[in-house]
Design an enzyme around this catalytic site. Sequence first.
Site, PDB file in Angstrom:
ATOM      1  N   ASP A 173      -2.211  -5.991   8.703  1.00  0.00           N
ATOM      2  CA  ASP A 173      -3.020  -4.836   8.285  1.00  0.00           C
ATOM      3  C   ASP A 173      -4.255  -5.370   7.550  1.00  0.00           C
ATOM      4  O   ASP A 173      -4.192  -5.691   6.366  1.00  0.00           O
ATOM      5  CB  ASP A 173      -2.191  -3.919   7.375  1.00  0.00           C
ATOM      6  CG  ASP A 173      -2.977  -2.684   6.950  1.00  0.00           C
ATOM      7  OD1 ASP A 173      -4.088  -2.456   7.475  1.00  0.00           O
ATOM      8  OD2 ASP A 173      -2.478  -1.941   6.075  1.00  0.00           O
ATOM      9  N   LYS A 188     -14.185  -0.223   4.395  1.00  0.00           N
ATOM     10  CA  LYS A 188     -14.651  -0.844   3.150  1.00  0.00           C
ATOM     11  C   LYS A 188     -15.778  -1.819   3.436  1.00  0.00           C
ATOM     12  O   LYS A 188     -16.759  -1.875   2.715  1.00  0.00           O
ATOM     13  CB  LYS A 188     -13.520  -1.607   2.463  1.00  0.00           C
ATOM     14  CG  LYS A 188     -12.140  -1.075   2.709  1.00  0.00           C
ATOM     15  CD  LYS A 188     -11.744  -0.018   1.720  1.00  0.00           C
ATOM     16  CE  LYS A 188     -10.342   0.463   2.033  1.00  0.00           C
ATOM     17  NZ  LYS A 188      -9.860   1.494   1.178  1.00  0.00           N
ATOM     18  N   TRP A 221       0.869  -1.191   0.000  1.00  0.00           N
ATOM     19  CA  TRP A 221       0.000   0.000   0.000  1.00  0.00           C
ATOM     20  C   TRP A 221       0.898   1.232   0.000  1.00  0.00           C
ATOM     21  O   TRP A 221       1.881   1.276   0.755  1.00  0.00           O
ATOM     22  CB  TRP A 221      -0.893  -0.027   1.248  1.00  0.00           C
ATOM     23  CG  TRP A 221      -1.818   1.144   1.385  1.00  0.00           C
ATOM     24  CD1 TRP A 221      -2.596   1.690   0.415  1.00  0.00           C
ATOM     25  CD2 TRP A 221      -2.064   1.907   2.565  1.00  0.00           C
ATOM     26  NE1 TRP A 221      -3.323   2.746   0.917  1.00  0.00           N
ATOM     27  CE2 TRP A 221      -3.010   2.903   2.239  1.00  0.00           C
ATOM     28  CE3 TRP A 221      -1.589   1.842   3.878  1.00  0.00           C
ATOM     29  CZ2 TRP A 221      -3.485   3.823   3.168  1.00  0.00           C
ATOM     30  CZ3 TRP A 221      -2.048   2.757   4.812  1.00  0.00           C
ATOM     31  CH2 TRP A 221      -2.994   3.733   4.458  1.00  0.00           C
TER      32      TRP A 221
HETATM   33  C1  LMR Z   1      -6.558   2.649  -1.046  1.00  0.00           C
HETATM   34  O1  LMR Z   1      -5.536   1.960  -1.001  1.00  0.00           O
HETATM   35  O2  LMR Z   1      -6.977   3.159  -2.092  1.00  0.00           O
HETATM   36  C2  LMR Z   1      -7.365   2.861   0.190  1.00  0.00           C
HETATM   37  O3  LMR Z   1      -6.832   2.158   1.250  1.00  0.00           O
HETATM   38  C3  LMR Z   1      -7.606   4.291   0.484  1.00  0.00           C
HETATM   39  C4  LMR Z   1      -6.399   4.978   1.033  1.00  0.00           C
HETATM   40  O4  LMR Z   1      -6.503   5.557   2.111  1.00  0.00           O
HETATM   41  O5  LMR Z   1      -5.346   4.970   0.396  1.00  0.00           O
END
Ligand code: LMR
Length: 396
Positions: free
Chosen positions: A211, A246, A130
Amino acid sequence: MNLLERAELAPADPILGLTEAFVRDTRTDKVNLGVGVYLDEAGAIPLMAAVGEAERRIVAAAAPHGYVPIDGLPAFRAAVRPMVFGEDAPVLERVATVQTVAGTGALKVGADFLKQLNPSARVLISDPSWENHRALFTRAGFPVDSYRYYDAEARGIDLDGMLADLRAAVPGTVVVLHPCCHNPTGYDLSPEQWDQVVAVLAERELFPFVDMAYQGFAEGLAQDGAVVGKLVDAGVAFMVGTSYSKTFGLYGQRIGSLSVVCADADEAARVLSQLKICIRTNYSNPPAHGARIVSTILGDQGLRTMWEDELTTMRNRIASLRKLLVKGLEAQNIVDMGFIAEQRGMFSYSGLGPTQMERLREEHGIYGTNTGRMCVAALNHDNVGRVAQAIAAVRA
Ligand code: LMR
């Protein structure tokens, strides 16, 4: 001297910055596949029926808006713990749980606490991960490295690379794990692969930080959370941050939890007291509304069933949107992207490069991250054909 002159203009956020650009875009046929948000056939964020009903009950109760305790609404903490660890799980007596400002808040509270306990630790995140993981742990003061995860050529997981990198990590290293719906790739470890990873985490005395942002979006609540049970069985200390953004469609309520699995109840009490300091010195105590919604739903059998059914519908619909996109791409003579239907969760790692993603944005009004990640949960029967056409155009 003006101190503020030193402030440099920072680049836009790689995910939320796209939403800002999308909002500014005046094209009417634009499509936002940038941020991880589930949209319905009309292209809107649905209000889940269970959430709407819970809110009606909350409003009807007309409770005053007092402070929530530092560690969160007691009913919320009690309701989410069995969802993360299993109903009546014996481990719960040695788990410290706090309500957090969504999954990101759980990561930050956990990171601050870990930094205090082990200032010299390093953090390992998956390659790729992420977009915010590296920034968040760096900002919390950790050196951040990555472990191998995605094998672009094989379109899958480089398990041998992952195990080798974990084996090479020094004891105490914090390892950030995606239990399901890996963000951004959509490729998850199988249960057998998790067994191997958990064995190395235990053997090397690494500190897993799970996570969990998409529990229920891959296979189901229990299956998607299975690695938590495996870590409990392995007897390691670890943390789980959970986002309810989500799975309950509560993006703007910023509702999450952080649970720390300790050696015994006494240790859990001490850990809880420290987590409370991290929270108190950061934002004092968490907001109430999202916690009330989640605890109302999980605490009422009828609403819980309604919510689980809606979650199943979302999961199945995302899977069907994946197939729809693959079909749309095939109609454009693209036959090498069938992997999209095998990936899981909200995201697809398309394999498109930054220049192609930029062209998708500039020339076609289709927004995805520069890494090639697209949120397939934002597709619908209306826009999928256009998205497939645009992908074909930028690949030509
Ligand atoms: C994403 O990865 O798009 C989501 O988790 C929203 C974010 O906060 O980045």
